[in-house]
Design a protein around this motif. Structure first.
Motif, PDB file in Angstrom:
ATOM      1  N   SER A   1       5.205 -12.446  -2.123  1.00  0.00           N
ATOM      2  CA  SER A   1       5.364 -12.864  -3.517  1.00  0.00           C
ATOM      3  C   SER A   1       6.476 -13.891  -3.709  1.00  0.00           C
ATOM      4  O   SER A   1       6.453 -14.649  -4.678  1.00  0.00           O
TER       5      SER A   1
ATOM      6  N   GLU B   1      11.226 -14.686  -9.425  1.00  0.00           N
ATOM      7  CA  GLU B   1       9.793 -14.848  -9.210  1.00  0.00           C
ATOM      8  C   GLU B   1       9.123 -15.535 -10.405  1.00  0.00           C
ATOM      9  O   GLU B   1       8.123 -16.226 -10.245  1.00  0.00           O
TER      10      GLU B   1
ATOM     11  N   THR C   1      15.343 -10.435  -8.997  1.00  0.00           N
ATOM     12  CA  THR C   1      14.071 -10.710  -8.329  1.00  0.00           C
ATOM     13  C   THR C   1      12.985 -11.017  -9.354  1.00  0.00           C
ATOM     14  O   THR C   1      12.181 -11.940  -9.167  1.00  0.00           O
TER      15      THR C   1
ATOM     16  N   LEU D   1      16.979  -5.940  -8.727  1.00  0.00           N
ATOM     17  CA  LEU D   1      15.612  -5.924  -9.234  1.00  0.00           C
ATOM     18  C   LEU D   1      15.450  -6.971 -10.332  1.00  0.00           C
ATOM     19  O   LEU D   1      14.480  -7.747 -10.332  1.00  0.00           O
TER      20      LEU D   1
ATOM     21  N   VAL E   1       3.406  -7.470  -8.478  1.00  0.00           N
ATOM     22  CA  VAL E   1       4.564  -7.356  -7.579  1.00  0.00           C
ATOM     23  C   VAL E   1       5.367  -6.089  -7.870  1.00  0.00           C
ATOM     24  O   VAL E   1       5.746  -5.355  -6.954  1.00  0.00           O
ATOM     25  N   PHE E   2       5.594  -5.818  -9.159  1.00  0.00           N
ATOM     26  CA  PHE E   2       6.468  -4.695  -9.519  1.00  0.00           C
ATOM     27  C   PHE E   2       5.699  -3.477 -10.030  1.00  0.00           C
ATOM     28  O   PHE E   2       6.313  -2.459 -10.349  1.00  0.00           O
TER      29      PHE E   2
ATOM     30  N   LEU F   1       6.507  -8.003  -0.969  1.00  0.00           N
ATOM     31  CA  LEU F   1       7.627  -8.725  -1.574  1.00  0.00           C
ATOM     32  C   LEU F   1       7.777 -10.095  -0.922  1.00  0.00           C
ATOM     33  O   LEU F   1       7.947 -11.110  -1.606  1.00  0.00           O
TER      34      LEU F   1
ATOM     35  N   ARG G   1      14.872  -7.067  -4.494  1.00  0.00           N
ATOM     36  CA  ARG G   1      14.382  -5.688  -4.579  1.00  0.00           C
ATOM     37  C   ARG G   1      13.179  -5.600  -5.501  1.00  0.00           C
ATOM     38  O   ARG G   1      13.059  -6.343  -6.459  1.00  0.00           O
ATOM     39  N   ARG G   2      12.325  -4.622  -5.208  1.00  0.00           N
ATOM     40  CA  ARG G   2      11.196  -4.328  -6.105  1.00  0.00           C
ATOM     41  C   ARG G   2      11.433  -2.993  -6.789  1.00  0.00           C
ATOM     42  O   ARG G   2      12.178  -2.160  -6.294  1.00  0.00           O
TER      43      ARG G   2
END
Length: 313
Positions: free
Chosen positions: A122, A42, A38, A35, A147-148, A119, A312-313
């Motif tokens: 994004s 991003e 990610t 996470l 996104v999260f 995801l 992963r989100r």
């Protein structure tokens, strides 16, 4: 390549699985590592810099008194965001002197990333380039919120703003992205068919086949980093892009092979020269036509094409 500190954290967690007990800080970091990567990726568009951010996050996390931490995931995201914001400002200065177009660092991703539509959207090349047009704080707020799905209070702590200010920033960033984001999504079957047609056109080098699959307003971007030959400015329009591709394909060296792959959750083509990755071409498809081509040749940006990266989100 994983940072030494985050690798050590994972090693210690592995030892706990063998009967020893990992310390809580290590367990929390390893649990949320994908996470955190990610989030950093991003925000930065660079896997190498995201790994550095994770190393800095681990160093700070290892010194935290866990007795004062109510939500370990939120605390780790906050550290990562702050480190990524600092790194993002440094990257901005670096990009000003970059030779030619700067493209995000491509990631070889697993099918489960593509299955998570939000995801995949994004982390697509097209969206990461849109995020490049935001200010560092706008980008952080947009990523964490859209996104999260973090709350405004959590985001406010991460970016050192008031919740009211974060709401305004989020509204502004959403409007900015909405005006520039890629067009609507297409079905997986449509995407596969279009990519297959584009790959056949690439393999034959036939100009008309290329023109048939390229959208009228297709955009081609290349990133050689001043190390490998690449177009220095965007090439726009089916005729110009088609002729560029046809001419370039006619000059491919012996030993060059072409493979399809999932890159950043979307279809892509990988050119290998004598087995080594030479060029990654991310493909954006709308309504059965190719609307965006993003060719990364800078060798420093191809290290994460050797194995799948877990997002992963």
């Amino acid at each position: 390549m994983k940072s030494e500190h985050s690798k050590r954290a994972q090693d210690r967690a592995g030892q706990s699985a063998g009967g020893g007990r990992a310390d809580p800080a290590t367990e929390a970091f390893v649990t949320h590592r994908n996470l955190l990567f990610t989030v950093a990726y991003e925000m930065l568009g660079s896997a190498a810099d995201a790994e550095d951010v994770l190393q800095e996050t681990w160093l700070r996390w290892a010194g935290v008194d866990l007795g004062t931490v109510r939500d370990r995931r939120a605390y780790l995201v906050r550290i990562t965001t702050r480190q990524a914001l600092s790194r993002l400002r440094t990257l901005g200065r670096r990009k000003e002197s970059y030779v030619g177009s700067w493209l995000p660092e491509p990631l070889l991703t697993s099918p489960d990333v593509a299955e998570d539509v939000e995801l995949a959207d994004s982390v697509s090349m097209a969206m990461l380039l849109v995020l490049e047009t935001l200010t560092p704080t706008e980008r952080a707020v947009f990523v964490l919120r859209e996104v999260f799905d973090l709350g405004y209070d959590e985001i406010a702590e991460a970016v050192d703003k008031s919740p009211a200010a974060v709401r305004q920033i989020a509204h502004r960033a959403r409007a900015h992205v909405a005006a520039r984001r890629p067009r609507g999504t297409v079905s997986p079957a449509q995407t596969r068919d279009a990519l297959d047609a584009f790959r056949r056109a690439i393999e034959t080098g036939d100009l008309q086949d290329l023109l048939d699959i390229l959208a009228p307003d297709v955009v081609f971007l290349g990133d050689g980093g001043g190390v490998k030959q690449a177009v220095l400015r965007p090439v726009v329009g089916a005729d110009k892009v088609g002729r560029l591709l046809a001419a370039g394909l006619g000059r491919l060296p012996a030993g060059m092979s072409l493979l399809s792959a999932e890159v950043n959750g979307h279809p892509a083509l990988i050119f290998r020269l004598d087995g080594a990755v030479d060029t990654v071409v991310a493909v954006h498809i709308d309504d059965g036509l190719v609307t965006g081509l993003y060719a990364v040749r800078n060798p420093e940006k191809l290290s994460h094409m050797q194995r799948e990266t877990v997002l992963r989100r």
